[in-house]
Design a protein around this motif. Sequence first.
Motif, PDB file in Angstrom:
ATOM      1  N   LEU A 117      27.009   6.638  14.578  1.00  0.00           N
ATOM      2  CA  LEU A 117      28.255   7.305  14.197  1.00  0.00           C
ATOM      3  C   LEU A 117      28.476   8.557  15.048  1.00  0.00           C
ATOM      4  O   LEU A 117      29.586   8.820  15.516  1.00  0.00           O
ATOM      5  CB  LEU A 117      28.244   7.661  12.709  1.00  0.00           C
ATOM      6  CG  LEU A 117      29.490   8.382  12.191  1.00  0.00           C
ATOM      7  CD1 LEU A 117      30.743   7.531  12.395  1.00  0.00           C
ATOM      8  CD2 LEU A 117      29.308   8.746  10.722  1.00  0.00           C
ATOM      9  N   TYR A 118      27.404   9.317  15.257  1.00  0.00           N
ATOM     10  CA  TYR A 118      27.538  10.530  16.077  1.00  0.00           C
ATOM     11  C   TYR A 118      27.896  10.165  17.513  1.00  0.00           C
ATOM     12  O   TYR A 118      28.789  10.764  18.120  1.00  0.00           O
ATOM     13  CB  TYR A 118      26.257  11.366  16.036  1.00  0.00           C
ATOM     14  CG  TYR A 118      26.465  12.702  16.692  1.00  0.00           C
ATOM     15  CD1 TYR A 118      27.117  13.731  16.019  1.00  0.00           C
ATOM     16  CD2 TYR A 118      26.054  12.937  18.003  1.00  0.00           C
ATOM     17  CE1 TYR A 118      27.350  14.961  16.624  1.00  0.00           C
ATOM     18  CE2 TYR A 118      26.280  14.163  18.611  1.00  0.00           C
ATOM     19  CZ  TYR A 118      26.929  15.162  17.918  1.00  0.00           C
ATOM     20  OH  TYR A 118      27.172  16.370  18.521  1.00  0.00           O
ATOM     21  N   PHE A 119      27.195   9.183  18.086  1.00  0.00           N
ATOM     22  CA  PHE A 119      27.506   8.748  19.448  1.00  0.00           C
ATOM     23  C   PHE A 119      28.965   8.299  19.548  1.00  0.00           C
ATOM     24  O   PHE A 119      29.659   8.604  20.513  1.00  0.00           O
ATOM     25  CB  PHE A 119      26.589   7.595  19.880  1.00  0.00           C
ATOM     26  CG  PHE A 119      25.217   8.021  20.282  1.00  0.00           C
ATOM     27  CD1 PHE A 119      25.008   9.039  21.191  1.00  0.00           C
ATOM     28  CD2 PHE A 119      24.106   7.375  19.759  1.00  0.00           C
ATOM     29  CE1 PHE A 119      23.725   9.415  21.577  1.00  0.00           C
ATOM     30  CE2 PHE A 119      22.823   7.739  20.131  1.00  0.00           C
ATOM     31  CZ  PHE A 119      22.626   8.767  21.048  1.00  0.00           C
ATOM     32  N   SER A 120      29.436   7.570  18.551  1.00  0.00           N
ATOM     33  CA  SER A 120      30.806   7.066  18.541  1.00  0.00           C
ATOM     34  C   SER A 120      31.824   8.198  18.454  1.00  0.00           C
ATOM     35  O   SER A 120      32.827   8.210  19.188  1.00  0.00           O
ATOM     36  CB  SER A 120      30.974   6.102  17.363  1.00  0.00           C
ATOM     37  OG  SER A 120      32.304   5.689  17.253  1.00  0.00           O
ATOM     38  N   ASP A 121      31.599   9.139  17.555  1.00  0.00           N
ATOM     39  CA  ASP A 121      32.504  10.287  17.427  1.00  0.00           C
ATOM     40  C   ASP A 121      32.549  11.104  18.717  1.00  0.00           C
ATOM     41  O   ASP A 121      33.623  11.542  19.147  1.00  0.00           O
ATOM     42  CB  ASP A 121      32.076  11.185  16.265  1.00  0.00           C
ATOM     43  CG  ASP A 121      32.388  10.592  14.901  1.00  0.00           C
ATOM     44  OD1 ASP A 121      33.111   9.572  14.834  1.00  0.00           O
ATOM     45  OD2 ASP A 121      31.883  11.142  13.900  1.00  0.00           O
ATOM     46  N   LEU A 122      31.383  11.322  19.321  1.00  0.00           N
ATOM     47  CA  LEU A 122      31.323  12.074  20.572  1.00  0.00           C
ATOM     48  C   LEU A 122      32.069  11.318  21.671  1.00  0.00           C
ATOM     49  O   LEU A 122      32.826  11.907  22.444  1.00  0.00           O
ATOM     50  CB  LEU A 122      29.874  12.339  20.977  1.00  0.00           C
ATOM     51  CG  LEU A 122      29.659  13.140  22.267  1.00  0.00           C
ATOM     52  CD1 LEU A 122      30.345  14.502  22.193  1.00  0.00           C
ATOM     53  CD2 LEU A 122      28.169  13.303  22.545  1.00  0.00           C
ATOM     54  N   TYR A 123      31.883  10.016  21.726  1.00  0.00           N
ATOM     55  CA  TYR A 123      32.571   9.198  22.721  1.00  0.00           C
ATOM     56  C   TYR A 123      34.093   9.311  22.565  1.00  0.00           C
ATOM     57  O   TYR A 123      34.822   9.520  23.545  1.00  0.00           O
ATOM     58  CB  TYR A 123      32.148   7.735  22.593  1.00  0.00           C
ATOM     59  CG  TYR A 123      32.909   6.802  23.505  1.00  0.00           C
ATOM     60  CD1 TYR A 123      32.574   6.687  24.849  1.00  0.00           C
ATOM     61  CD2 TYR A 123      33.973   6.053  23.019  1.00  0.00           C
ATOM     62  CE1 TYR A 123      33.284   5.845  25.692  1.00  0.00           C
ATOM     63  CE2 TYR A 123      34.684   5.205  23.853  1.00  0.00           C
ATOM     64  CZ  TYR A 123      34.343   5.101  25.186  1.00  0.00           C
ATOM     65  OH  TYR A 123      35.048   4.281  26.022  1.00  0.00           O
ATOM     66  N   ALA A 124      34.578   9.201  21.349  1.00  0.00           N
ATOM     67  CA  ALA A 124      36.023   9.272  21.110  1.00  0.00           C
ATOM     68  C   ALA A 124      36.583  10.629  21.545  1.00  0.00           C
ATOM     69  O   ALA A 124      37.649  10.700  22.182  1.00  0.00           O
ATOM     70  CB  ALA A 124      36.325   9.012  19.632  1.00  0.00           C
ATOM     71  N   LYS A 125      35.869  11.703  21.214  1.00  0.00           N
ATOM     72  CA  LYS A 125      36.324  13.048  21.586  1.00  0.00           C
ATOM     73  C   LYS A 125      36.322  13.214  23.096  1.00  0.00           C
ATOM     74  O   LYS A 125      37.295  13.689  23.694  1.00  0.00           O
ATOM     75  CB  LYS A 125      35.424  14.102  20.921  1.00  0.00           C
ATOM     76  CG  LYS A 125      35.819  15.513  21.227  1.00  0.00           C
ATOM     77  CD  LYS A 125      37.175  15.838  20.625  1.00  0.00           C
ATOM     78  CE  LYS A 125      37.554  17.284  20.822  1.00  0.00           C
ATOM     79  NZ  LYS A 125      38.798  17.628  20.162  1.00  0.00           N
ATOM     80  N   VAL A 126      35.222  12.833  23.734  1.00  0.00           N
ATOM     81  CA  VAL A 126      35.090  12.995  25.186  1.00  0.00           C
ATOM     82  C   VAL A 126      36.123  12.135  25.908  1.00  0.00           C
ATOM     83  O   VAL A 126      36.770  12.586  26.856  1.00  0.00           O
ATOM     84  CB  VAL A 126      33.654  12.654  25.639  1.00  0.00           C
ATOM     85  CG1 VAL A 126      33.560  12.527  27.151  1.00  0.00           C
ATOM     86  CG2 VAL A 126      32.680  13.719  25.131  1.00  0.00           C
ATOM     87  N   LYS A 127      36.310  10.901  25.459  1.00  0.00           N
ATOM     88  CA  LYS A 127      37.274  10.000  26.112  1.00  0.00           C
ATOM     89  C   LYS A 127      38.680  10.574  26.059  1.00  0.00           C
ATOM     90  O   LYS A 127      39.412  10.552  27.054  1.00  0.00           O
ATOM     91  CB  LYS A 127      37.233   8.621  25.461  1.00  0.00           C
ATOM     92  CG  LYS A 127      38.163   7.613  26.145  1.00  0.00           C
ATOM     93  CD  LYS A 127      37.867   6.212  25.701  1.00  0.00           C
ATOM     94  CE  LYS A 127      38.793   5.170  26.291  1.00  0.00           C
ATOM     95  NZ  LYS A 127      39.381   5.412  27.565  1.00  0.00           N
TER      96      LYS A 127
END
Length: 197
Positions: A117-127
């Motif tokens: 979940l953390y990796f996914s949230d970080l990915y969405a923000k960075v993208k």
Amino acid sequence: MGIILTFAHIYRNTQSEVYELLMNDLLENQIGRLNDEMPLNFKKGFTGIGWGLEYLLQSGFVEGDGVEVCEEIDKKIMAFDVRRMTDTSLESGLEGLLHYVLIHIRGSKEQLPFDELYFSDLYAKVKTLVDAGQREDSFLRLGSMYMHWYETRSMLDYPLDVLQFVGSPFVEQEQIGVSPLGLRDGLAGLLLRQLLI
């Protein structure tokens, strides 16, 4: 943490045990000072301390597994809602967080340091920020590196280089006594630059 990294390199160059003792004492003290009030940031918080720990581990200055050593730091970092972060700077924002996440993934052997979940949230923000393209080059480079890792789960080419955080290359002789001690623009950075270049 910058001073600890400097003592580690001085020890490696001189093999004088006094520097190893100083490094270990300061490291113990730094870890003992972790608390809930500490900020997330790279300059004086969890991500900077975590980055330094991973650097020490991956450079062979200390032994251990980064996921285990940094477990408490990772829990504190995952408690912050990365989706709401707006600061993209190295010192207090997403760039510093990305440096830590990337070096941490680089050092992970069997298990990843954060949950999906953390990796996914970080990915969405960075993208979102990378796609907008209105950030500094260093953030865009790190963001693209993280996005590539997230999408492919392939090995990272994150540089294990402490000098990327060292600021100005020299301090005037008369300023040495009043200069800050840190890595960015202080005496620790000055010493590291002289040792490693």
